[in-house]
Write a protein that holds these residues in place. Structure first.
Motif, PDB file in Angstrom:
ATOM      1  N   TRP A 162      -5.324  -6.412   4.349  1.00  0.00           N
ATOM      2  CA  TRP A 162      -4.936  -6.150   2.974  1.00  0.00           C
ATOM      3  C   TRP A 162      -3.454  -6.455   2.824  1.00  0.00           C
ATOM      4  N   LEU A 163      -3.091  -7.082   1.714  1.00  0.00           N
ATOM      5  CA  LEU A 163      -1.694  -7.286   1.391  1.00  0.00           C
ATOM      6  C   LEU A 163      -1.177  -6.104   0.571  1.00  0.00           C
ATOM      7  N   ALA A 164       0.112  -6.135   0.262  1.00  0.00           N
ATOM      8  CA  ALA A 164       0.741  -4.998  -0.414  1.00  0.00           C
ATOM      9  C   ALA A 164       0.030  -4.633  -1.708  1.00  0.00           C
ATOM     10  N   GLU A 165      -0.354  -5.634  -2.503  1.00  0.00           N
ATOM     11  CA  GLU A 165      -1.010  -5.347  -3.784  1.00  0.00           C
ATOM     12  C   GLU A 165      -2.377  -4.707  -3.579  1.00  0.00           C
ATOM     13  N   ASP A 166      -3.097  -5.086  -2.523  1.00  0.00           N
ATOM     14  CA  ASP A 166      -4.384  -4.457  -2.214  1.00  0.00           C
ATOM     15  C   ASP A 166      -4.194  -2.985  -1.886  1.00  0.00           C
ATOM     16  N   VAL A 167      -3.153  -2.684  -1.113  1.00  0.00           N
ATOM     17  CA  VAL A 167      -2.857  -1.299  -0.753  1.00  0.00           C
ATOM     18  C   VAL A 167      -2.518  -0.492  -2.004  1.00  0.00           C
ATOM     19  N   ARG A 168      -1.706  -1.079  -2.879  1.00  0.00           N
ATOM     20  CA  ARG A 168      -1.322  -0.371  -4.119  1.00  0.00           C
ATOM     21  C   ARG A 168      -2.545  -0.051  -4.973  1.00  0.00           C
ATOM     22  N   LYS A 169      -3.437  -1.016  -5.124  1.00  0.00           N
ATOM     23  CA  LYS A 169      -4.630  -0.811  -5.956  1.00  0.00           C
ATOM     24  C   LYS A 169      -5.521   0.280  -5.371  1.00  0.00           C
ATOM     25  N   TYR A 170      -5.673   0.289  -4.063  1.00  0.00           N
ATOM     26  CA  TYR A 170      -6.543   1.290  -3.449  1.00  0.00           C
ATOM     27  C   TYR A 170      -5.932   2.688  -3.538  1.00  0.00           C
ATOM     28  N   LEU A 171      -4.648   2.810  -3.246  1.00  0.00           N
ATOM     29  CA  LEU A 171      -4.019   4.125  -3.292  1.00  0.00           C
ATOM     30  C   LEU A 171      -3.949   4.667  -4.718  1.00  0.00           C
ATOM     31  N   ALA A 172      -3.932   3.783  -5.711  1.00  0.00           N
ATOM     32  CA  ALA A 172      -3.934   4.236  -7.105  1.00  0.00           C
ATOM     33  C   ALA A 172      -5.217   5.000  -7.432  1.00  0.00           C
ATOM     34  N   LEU A 173      -6.304   4.706  -6.726  1.00  0.00           N
ATOM     35  CA  LEU A 173      -7.556   5.435  -6.937  1.00  0.00           C
ATOM     36  C   LEU A 173      -7.417   6.906  -6.574  1.00  0.00           C
ATOM     37  N   PHE A 174      -6.416   7.216  -5.748  1.00  0.00           N
ATOM     38  CA  PHE A 174      -6.171   8.591  -5.322  1.00  0.00           C
ATOM     39  C   PHE A 174      -4.928   9.175  -6.007  1.00  0.00           C
TER      40      PHE A 174
END
Length: 199
Positions: A162-174
């Protein structure tokens, strides 16, 4: 940050020598502090000091991912001092890096802490590209996480990462949103996420 949040659990994934966990232990004397290190040589080297002392840090030899069981861990071979920092569950994208594979124990954060879930948690994750694996196995932990500092990349250094934007999108779910970053290396940095309701 951590004393302000007051977590009852601090988790370090990719701990190397556990120095971050030791520093947190001093600042949070009442919190549980658990440090995970997958690299077998690193764990053997530092475990005596961390496990057989009054450090108060649980230093665990295990990779953290999205499944339980042994997994291949890729160790980069080389003569420079950074070879340990390039070792990962994932393979490097650059063909110039020679790697060997060793089988290491692996668990998920949700499984490891299932019998003693915290009410408030902070994490520091430095896993050389394997953030996807760590986060996908941590939905329960992330639901009680107030802050997470995680190393991310803007271009793929490892296959399937995962790149930085993938991490941001996933953590936004929490409900975890970017609250700062450093500039450690070009196209690789540590990013701080905090729960929006905690600000």
């Amino acid at each position: 940050m951590q004393p302000e949040i007051g977590p009852d659990l601090f988790i370090e994934v990719g701990a190397y020598d556990g120095s971050t966990s030791l520093a947190v232990r001093r600042r949070l004397p009442h919190a549980r502090v658990v440090a995970f290190e997958a690299h077998p040589t690193n764990h053997l080297r530092f475990s005596k000091e961390l496990q057989h002392s009054a450090s108060g840090v649980e230093y665990v030899h295990s990779a953290i991912a999205d499944s339980v069981g042994n997994r291949p861990f890729r160790i980069v071979l080389g003569s420079d001092d950074n070879q340990d920092m390039r070792s990962s569950l994932l393979g490097r994208t650059e063909s110039k890096w020679e790697q060997i594979e060793l089988s290491v124990p692996c668990t998920t954060l949700d499984e490891f802490f299932a019998d003693r879930m915290p009410s408030r948690c902070c994490l520091w994750v430095d896993v050389e590209g394997a953030s996807r694996e760590v986060l996908l196995g941590a939905s329960n932990i992330l639901s009680v996480t107030e802050a997470i500092l995680i190393e991310v990349e803007d271009r793929p250094f490892w296959h399937g990462q995962w790149l930085a934007e993938d991490v941001r999108k996933y953590l936004a779910l929490f409900d975890l949103r970017t609250d700062g970053r450093d500039f450690e290396y070009r196209q690789q940095h540590n990013e701080l996420f905090r729960r929006c309701s905690a600000k």
